[in-house]
Scaffold this motif. Sequence first.
Motif, PDB file in Angstrom:
ATOM      1  N   LYS A   1      -4.269  -7.097  -1.570  1.00  0.00           N
ATOM      2  CA  LYS A   1      -4.761  -8.430  -1.204  1.00  0.00           C
ATOM      3  C   LYS A   1      -3.692  -9.472  -1.546  1.00  0.00           C
ATOM      4  O   LYS A   1      -3.062  -9.403  -2.604  1.00  0.00           O
ATOM      5  CB  LYS A   1      -6.056  -8.750  -1.944  1.00  0.00           C
ATOM      6  CG  LYS A   1      -7.257  -7.959  -1.444  1.00  0.00           C
ATOM      7  CD  LYS A   1      -7.774  -8.495  -0.112  1.00  0.00           C
ATOM      8  CE  LYS A   1      -9.070  -7.804   0.299  1.00  0.00           C
ATOM      9  NZ  LYS A   1      -9.541  -8.280   1.614  1.00  0.00           N
ATOM     10  N   GLY A   2      -3.522 -10.423  -0.647  1.00  0.00           N
ATOM     11  CA  GLY A   2      -2.538 -11.481  -0.867  1.00  0.00           C
ATOM     12  C   GLY A   2      -1.148 -11.143  -0.361  1.00  0.00           C
ATOM     13  O   GLY A   2      -0.217 -11.938  -0.524  1.00  0.00           O
ATOM     14  N   TYR A   3      -1.000  -9.965   0.250  1.00  0.00           N
ATOM     15  CA  TYR A   3       0.313  -9.516   0.742  1.00  0.00           C
ATOM     16  C   TYR A   3       0.197  -8.965   2.160  1.00  0.00           C
ATOM     17  O   TYR A   3      -0.860  -8.485   2.570  1.00  0.00           O
ATOM     18  CB  TYR A   3       0.867  -8.381  -0.127  1.00  0.00           C
ATOM     19  CG  TYR A   3       1.319  -8.804  -1.492  1.00  0.00           C
ATOM     20  CD1 TYR A   3       2.658  -9.110  -1.754  1.00  0.00           C
ATOM     21  CD2 TYR A   3       0.405  -8.893  -2.548  1.00  0.00           C
ATOM     22  CE1 TYR A   3       3.072  -9.491  -3.024  1.00  0.00           C
ATOM     23  CE2 TYR A   3       0.823  -9.280  -3.821  1.00  0.00           C
ATOM     24  CZ  TYR A   3       2.156  -9.581  -4.052  1.00  0.00           C
ATOM     25  OH  TYR A   3       2.567  -9.966  -5.294  1.00  0.00           O
ATOM     26  N   PHE A   4       1.320  -9.003   2.895  1.00  0.00           N
ATOM     27  CA  PHE A   4       1.477  -8.138   4.059  1.00  0.00           C
ATOM     28  C   PHE A   4       2.661  -7.217   3.780  1.00  0.00           C
ATOM     29  O   PHE A   4       3.495  -7.505   2.913  1.00  0.00           O
ATOM     30  CB  PHE A   4       1.644  -8.939   5.369  1.00  0.00           C
ATOM     31  CG  PHE A   4       2.958  -9.666   5.549  1.00  0.00           C
ATOM     32  CD1 PHE A   4       4.101  -9.010   5.983  1.00  0.00           C
ATOM     33  CD2 PHE A   4       3.036 -11.039   5.335  1.00  0.00           C
ATOM     34  CE1 PHE A   4       5.296  -9.687   6.177  1.00  0.00           C
ATOM     35  CE2 PHE A   4       4.228 -11.738   5.535  1.00  0.00           C
ATOM     36  CZ  PHE A   4       5.362 -11.051   5.954  1.00  0.00           C
ATOM     37  N   LEU A   5       2.710  -6.096   4.487  1.00  0.00           N
ATOM     38  CA  LEU A   5       3.763  -5.102   4.267  1.00  0.00           C
ATOM     39  C   LEU A   5       4.785  -5.144   5.399  1.00  0.00           C
ATOM     40  O   LEU A   5       4.419  -5.260   6.565  1.00  0.00           O
ATOM     41  CB  LEU A   5       3.164  -3.698   4.184  1.00  0.00           C
ATOM     42  CG  LEU A   5       2.152  -3.454   3.061  1.00  0.00           C
ATOM     43  CD1 LEU A   5       1.602  -2.030   3.141  1.00  0.00           C
ATOM     44  CD2 LEU A   5       2.780  -3.699   1.700  1.00  0.00           C
TER      45      LEU A   5
END
Length: 273
Positions: A113-117
């Motif tokens: 949560k709070g990130y993209f990869l």
Amino acid sequence: MSGLPISVIISTYNAEAWLEKVLESYKYQDYDNFEVIIADDGSRETTKQLIDRFKADYPVNLRHIWHEDKGYRRQELLNKCIMLTEYDYILMTDGDCIARKDFVSTHAKYAEKGYFLSGGYLKLDMPTSETIELKDIENENCFDTKWLKENGSVSFKQALKLNANGLWADFLDATTPTGATFNNCNSSAWKEDLIAINGYDERMQYGGPDRELGERLFNYGIKSKQIRHKAIVLHLDHPRGYKTKESLERNLKIRKAVKDENRTWTDYGIVKK
């Protein structure tokens, strides 16, 4: 099924030979909690026939979402697909990117949560792209540097990426000068974050619409994680007839406004103004 459920969205347009290889690669994933959605920007009937053939015995749910060919409208279609996904985590890739067997599981492992990869890709030349057969995908020959050297070409940088694992892959991802940007051939994000920024800007043509989406995600407060040496796809070669000077200039202008004004929202996305 266990692990994070993922909706894999694969973009395509009139490229059955490449799409066949890509669809084949998702039959051998070491992960089964995902669906595959083909985002089809108006392909001919033979693309539908190919997908239907795979549907007959595919290991996961395979869906075909098509709209009429009225020129390049990929962003419009991707916005539609985002809203139609079954799961809350979305992995974006392309119909010219063969996925290694740990591709989906790697995205599932690092999702937070709070990130993209942000993953990377190995760009193959045309002779190597054409040499790869379905059996080479099943037995993973095409991800073996020795096989690639014997059947085409592979650079030192590509070999490094293919052979990286464990702490070595962690080190390479931590030290690479390449930014962890959003790229459509190998990136994943939470559906709620994509909806919060109103998805892709549909004014944008080829040349950076995915980067622009990622820039709005950053402005929205989402961070990125680098997994370019862990989540591996082989990018098959193809011409880019839809790449024009005008579209690139317009896209750069939109991206500049996003940066200068710290925009998180586009009026030309999922919700139209």
